[in-house]
Write an enzyme that holds these catalytic residues in place. Structure first.
Site, PDB file in Angstrom:
ATOM      1  N   THR A 127       1.066  -3.968   8.446  1.00 18.21           N
ATOM      2  CA  THR A 127       1.949  -2.793   8.371  1.00 18.21           C
ATOM      3  C   THR A 127       2.898  -2.713   9.569  1.00 18.21           C
ATOM      4  O   THR A 127       2.565  -3.205  10.653  1.00 18.21           O
ATOM      5  CB  THR A 127       1.077  -1.514   8.336  1.00 18.21           C
ATOM      6  OG1 THR A 127       1.880  -0.380   8.645  1.00 18.21           O
ATOM      7  CG2 THR A 127      -0.064  -1.553   9.350  1.00 18.21           C
ATOM      8  N   ASP A 128       4.031  -2.046   9.378  1.00 16.72           N
ATOM      9  CA  ASP A 128       4.958  -1.846  10.506  1.00 16.72           C
ATOM     10  C   ASP A 128       4.346  -0.928  11.568  1.00 16.72           C
ATOM     11  O   ASP A 128       4.827  -0.865  12.695  1.00 16.72           O
ATOM     12  CB  ASP A 128       6.310  -1.289  10.026  1.00 16.72           C
ATOM     13  CG  ASP A 128       6.228   0.053   9.307  1.00 16.72           C
ATOM     14  OD1 ASP A 128       5.107   0.567   9.099  1.00 16.72           O
ATOM     15  OD2 ASP A 128       7.297   0.595   8.947  1.00 16.72           O
ATOM     16  N   GLU A 129       3.259  -0.235  11.195  1.00 13.83           N
ATOM     17  CA  GLU A 129       2.676   0.713  12.155  1.00 13.83           C
ATOM     18  C   GLU A 129       2.033   0.011  13.350  1.00 13.83           C
ATOM     19  O   GLU A 129       1.755   0.650  14.366  1.00 13.83           O
ATOM     20  CB  GLU A 129       1.672   1.621  11.451  1.00 13.83           C
ATOM     21  CG  GLU A 129       2.342   2.407  10.336  1.00 13.83           C
ATOM     22  CD  GLU A 129       1.488   3.530   9.774  1.00 13.83           C
ATOM     23  OE1 GLU A 129       0.580   3.991  10.465  1.00 13.83           O
ATOM     24  OE2 GLU A 129       1.751   3.913   8.626  1.00 13.83           O
ATOM     25  N   TYR A 151      -6.173   3.707  12.673  1.00 13.30           N
ATOM     26  CA  TYR A 151      -5.782   2.846  11.545  1.00 13.30           C
ATOM     27  C   TYR A 151      -4.894   1.701  12.008  1.00 13.30           C
ATOM     28  O   TYR A 151      -5.180   0.522  11.753  1.00 13.30           O
ATOM     29  CB  TYR A 151      -5.057   3.670  10.457  1.00 13.30           C
ATOM     30  CG  TYR A 151      -4.247   2.813   9.502  1.00 13.30           C
ATOM     31  CD1 TYR A 151      -4.882   1.957   8.605  1.00 13.30           C
ATOM     32  CD2 TYR A 151      -2.849   2.848   9.509  1.00 13.30           C
ATOM     33  CE1 TYR A 151      -4.135   1.148   7.732  1.00 13.30           C
ATOM     34  CE2 TYR A 151      -2.106   2.053   8.651  1.00 13.30           C
ATOM     35  CZ  TYR A 151      -2.754   1.206   7.764  1.00 13.30           C
ATOM     36  OH  TYR A 151      -2.010   0.411   6.914  1.00 13.30           O
ATOM     37  N   LYS A 155      -5.509  -2.392  12.127  1.00 15.66           N
ATOM     38  CA  LYS A 155      -4.631  -3.380  11.475  1.00 15.66           C
ATOM     39  C   LYS A 155      -4.147  -4.411  12.509  1.00 15.66           C
ATOM     40  O   LYS A 155      -4.068  -5.603  12.217  1.00 15.66           O
ATOM     41  CB  LYS A 155      -3.428  -2.690  10.808  1.00 15.66           C
ATOM     42  CG  LYS A 155      -3.764  -1.816   9.617  1.00 15.66           C
ATOM     43  CD  LYS A 155      -4.417  -2.562   8.469  1.00 15.66           C
ATOM     44  CE  LYS A 155      -3.487  -3.524   7.769  1.00 15.66           C
ATOM     45  NZ  LYS A 155      -4.162  -4.163   6.584  1.00 15.66           N
TER      46      LYS A 155
HETATM   47  N1  LIG Z   1       0.521   2.116   1.638  1.00 12.66           N
HETATM   48  C1  LIG Z   1       1.405   1.735   2.534  1.00 12.66           C
HETATM   49  O1  LIG Z   1       2.389   2.424   2.754  1.00 12.66           O
HETATM   50  C2  LIG Z   1       1.230   0.423   3.264  1.00 12.66           C
HETATM   51  C3  LIG Z   1       2.300  -0.066   4.020  1.00 12.66           C
HETATM   52  C4  LIG Z   1       2.158  -1.294   4.680  1.00 12.66           C
HETATM   53  C5  LIG Z   1       0.977  -1.998   4.585  1.00 12.66           C
HETATM   54  N2  LIG Z   1      -0.059  -1.492   3.864  1.00 12.66           N
HETATM   55  C6  LIG Z   1      -1.290  -2.288   3.790  1.00 12.66           C
HETATM   56  O2  LIG Z   1      -1.404  -2.724   2.458  1.00 12.66           O
HETATM   57  C7  LIG Z   1      -2.778  -2.820   2.095  1.00 12.66           C
HETATM   58  C8  LIG Z   1      -3.038  -2.000   0.847  1.00 12.66           C
HETATM   59  O3  LIG Z   1      -2.684  -0.648   1.085  1.00 12.66           O
HETATM   60  P1  LIG Z   1      -2.791   0.453  -0.056  1.00 12.66           P
HETATM   61  O4  LIG Z   1      -1.853   1.518   0.271  1.00 12.66           O
HETATM   62  O5  LIG Z   1      -2.731  -0.210  -1.373  1.00 12.66           O
HETATM   63  O6  LIG Z   1      -4.278   0.979   0.215  1.00 12.66           O
HETATM   64  P2  LIG Z   1      -5.354   1.586  -0.764  1.00 12.66           P
HETATM   65  O7  LIG Z   1      -6.213   2.428   0.121  1.00 12.66           O
HETATM   66  O8  LIG Z   1      -4.733   2.193  -1.966  1.00 12.66           O
HETATM   67  O9  LIG Z   1      -6.188   0.320  -1.258  1.00 12.66           O
HETATM   68  C9  LIG Z   1      -7.136  -0.327  -0.476  1.00 12.66           C
HETATM   69  C10 LIG Z   1      -8.106  -1.020  -1.425  1.00 12.66           C
HETATM   70  O10 LIG Z   1      -9.032  -1.783  -0.635  1.00 12.66           O
HETATM   71  C11 LIG Z   1     -10.331  -1.565  -1.125  1.00 12.66           C
HETATM   72  N3  LIG Z   1     -11.266  -1.773  -0.015  1.00 12.66           N
HETATM   73  C12 LIG Z   1     -11.465  -0.977   1.072  1.00 12.66           C
HETATM   74  N4  LIG Z   1     -12.410  -1.506   1.870  1.00 12.66           N
HETATM   75  C13 LIG Z   1     -12.812  -2.672   1.279  1.00 12.66           C
HETATM   76  C14 LIG Z   1     -13.756  -3.672   1.629  1.00 12.66           C
HETATM   77  N5  LIG Z   1     -14.484  -3.570   2.738  1.00 12.66           N
HETATM   78  N6  LIG Z   1     -13.894  -4.739   0.814  1.00 12.66           N
HETATM   79  C15 LIG Z   1     -13.158  -4.829  -0.334  1.00 12.66           C
HETATM   80  N7  LIG Z   1     -12.278  -3.905  -0.724  1.00 12.66           N
HETATM   81  C16 LIG Z   1     -12.087  -2.837   0.078  1.00 12.66           C
HETATM   82  C17 LIG Z   1     -10.339  -0.138  -1.645  1.00 12.66           C
HETATM   83  O11 LIG Z   1     -11.374   0.082  -2.591  1.00 12.66           O
HETATM   84  C18 LIG Z   1      -8.950  -0.044  -2.262  1.00 12.66           C
HETATM   85  O12 LIG Z   1      -8.956  -0.456  -3.604  1.00 12.66           O
HETATM   86  C19 LIG Z   1      -3.561  -2.333   3.307  1.00 12.66           C
HETATM   87  O13 LIG Z   1      -4.008  -3.463   4.028  1.00 12.66           O
HETATM   88  C20 LIG Z   1      -2.567  -1.538   4.109  1.00 12.66           C
HETATM   89  O14 LIG Z   1      -2.865  -1.583   5.487  1.00 12.66           O
HETATM   90  C21 LIG Z   1       0.041  -0.302   3.189  1.00 12.66           C
END
Ligand SMILES: NC(=O)c1ccc[n+]([C@@H]2O[C@H](COP(=O)([O-])OP(=O)(O)OC[C@H]3O[C@@H](n4cnc5c(N)ncnc54)[C@H](O)[C@@H]3O)[C@@H](O)[C@H]2O)c1
Length: 344
Positions: A127-129, A151, A155
């Site tokens: 993430t950009d964070e 968080y 990351k």
């Molecule tokens: N949402 C955003 O704006 C954003 C932006 C940049 C990066 N990201 C990154 O993208 C990825 C997905 O984000 P998201 O928004 O879809 O999150 P989300 O919370 O919707 O999905 C996360 C998924 O991971 C699963 N999970 C959690 N712990 C687990 C484990 N120990 N083993 C297996 N599965 C596990 C959860 O059940 C869930 O289905 C993350 O790594 C997040 O850091 C998200």
């Protein structure tokens, strides 16, 4: 060549969109989705591909070494895309230690399995964070990491483990750093999905502080296409920003949602910022490195936002059971109780 992808976190928001995108666009490939089905995981997000013979869902945690190794071995995984994470800043502030298991240690378990069985590519979604906050300019991939919340620190830690496995063992790793993502199927806890589902229930929406924090927003489909480009064309060991330069303040986003829904601005409730000093003021990324590989965002921000509002309006059957669940209500009470009072 035919690939078998291991997509971790495949039942979450971005992971499920990526899974559907890959199945639809790579007809020779198989996808194995591994997901712990935490509060944020939802198999309904995968309904479209559930019965596809090229898709398999395995419930499980990425930090469970025996299961992960069994999957690599039996499914002959050639590429990994790691979305699995505890992904919510506000939850991470309530329970800062819990996410280390998934966001740092779990990444190491996946990398170790990749080392043992060999993979062609290992893409870690970040993430950009991790950059922290900047009032001016844009983050470049080689800028220092200065995360400000548990968080984003988790990351950043995951990224360090990825880097070390590339340097020490030559694992062909790739890292993407995405901007704030929005679209259908986002668990109703992030700014847009949380606000929309509250407004659709006739509830007020909390604005943290003065609402002038700026985020760079990207439609989920464009984020997925960016990750796919890096997976296909990225250079091992490299990091790529994935952003769309749609910088908006949190207040702007709320006003826009209200106007889409034909609702009054009095539904915004200004609260003391629950993130305090950990609330990053601004994120903005330079995406030239990814664009040089031919990727560009294809969705207009306005259209994608309107489509997202429509989706939440039309899919109450998806979000209603979530917002009525005990886990969700406990979180909302714990986190917002003292700020929202009678408007909870
Ligand atoms: N949402 C955003 O704006 C954003 C932006 C940049 C990066 N990201 C990154 O993208 C990825 C997905 O984000 P998201 O928004 O879809 O999150 P989300 O919370 O919707 O999905 C996360 C998924 O991971 C699963 N999970 C959690 N712990 C687990 C484990 N120990 N083993 C297996 N599965 C596990 C959860 O059940 C869930 O289905 C993350 O790594 C997040 O850091 C998200």
């Amino acid at each position: 060549m035919t690939n078998t992808l291991l997509i971790t976190g495949g039942a979450g928001f971005i992971g499920s969109h990526f899974t559907k995108y890959w199945i639809a666009t790579h007809l020779q490939d198989r996808v194995v989705a591994l997901d712990a089905l935490t509060y944020a995981g939802n198999t309904a997000n995968l309904a479209e591909v559930w019965n596809d013979p090229r898709f398999r869902f395995i419930p499980g945690r990425i930090q469970d070494q025996a299961s992960v190794e069994w999957i690599f071995k039996t499914e002959k995984i050639t590429r990994v895309v790691n979305f699995a994470a505890e992904s919510h800043n506000d939850r991470s502030l309530l329970d800062p230690g819990a996410l280390i298991q998934t966001n740092v240690y779990g990444v190491s378990v996946l990398l170790e399995a990749a080392r043992k069985f060999g993979v062609e590519r290992f893409l870690h979604v970040s993430t950009d964070e991790v950059y922290g906050t900047t009032d001016t300019g844009v983050f470049k991939e080689d800028d220092p990491l200065l995360p400000n919340t548990p968080y984003s620190a988790g990351k950043a830690g995951g990224e360090m483990v990825v880097r070390a496995h590339h340097v020490a063992y030559g694992i062909p790793t790739l890292v993407t750093r995405g901007g704030n993502t929005f679209g259908p199927n986002q668990y109703p806890e992030k700014l847009i999905s949380f606000s929309l589902t509250r407004l659709l229930q006739g509830k007020k929406i909390p604005l943290y502080g003065d609402g002038s924090q700026r985020r760079e927003w990207i439609a989920v489909r464009d984020h997925c296409a960016g990750i796919a480009t890096v997976l296909e064309k990225g250079e091992p060991g490299q990091i790529y920003n994935v952003g769309d330069h749609n910088e908006r303040t949190n207040l702007w986003i709320m006003q826009r949602l209200l106007s889409e829904l034909g609702m009054d601005e009095r539904l915004i409730k200004r609260i003391e910022d629950p993130r305090g000093g950990a609330h990053d003021r601004r994120y903005s990324m330079d995406t030239a490195k990814l664009q040089r590989m031919g990727w560009k965002p294809e969705r207009s921000f306005d259209e994608a936002l309107s489509a997202t509002v429509r989706w939440y309006r039309e899919n109450e059957s998806w979000w209603r059971p979530i917002v009525e669940s005990e886990d969700y209500q406990t979180f909302v009470r714990r986190f917002y109780g003292r700020y929202l009072g009678e408007d909870l």
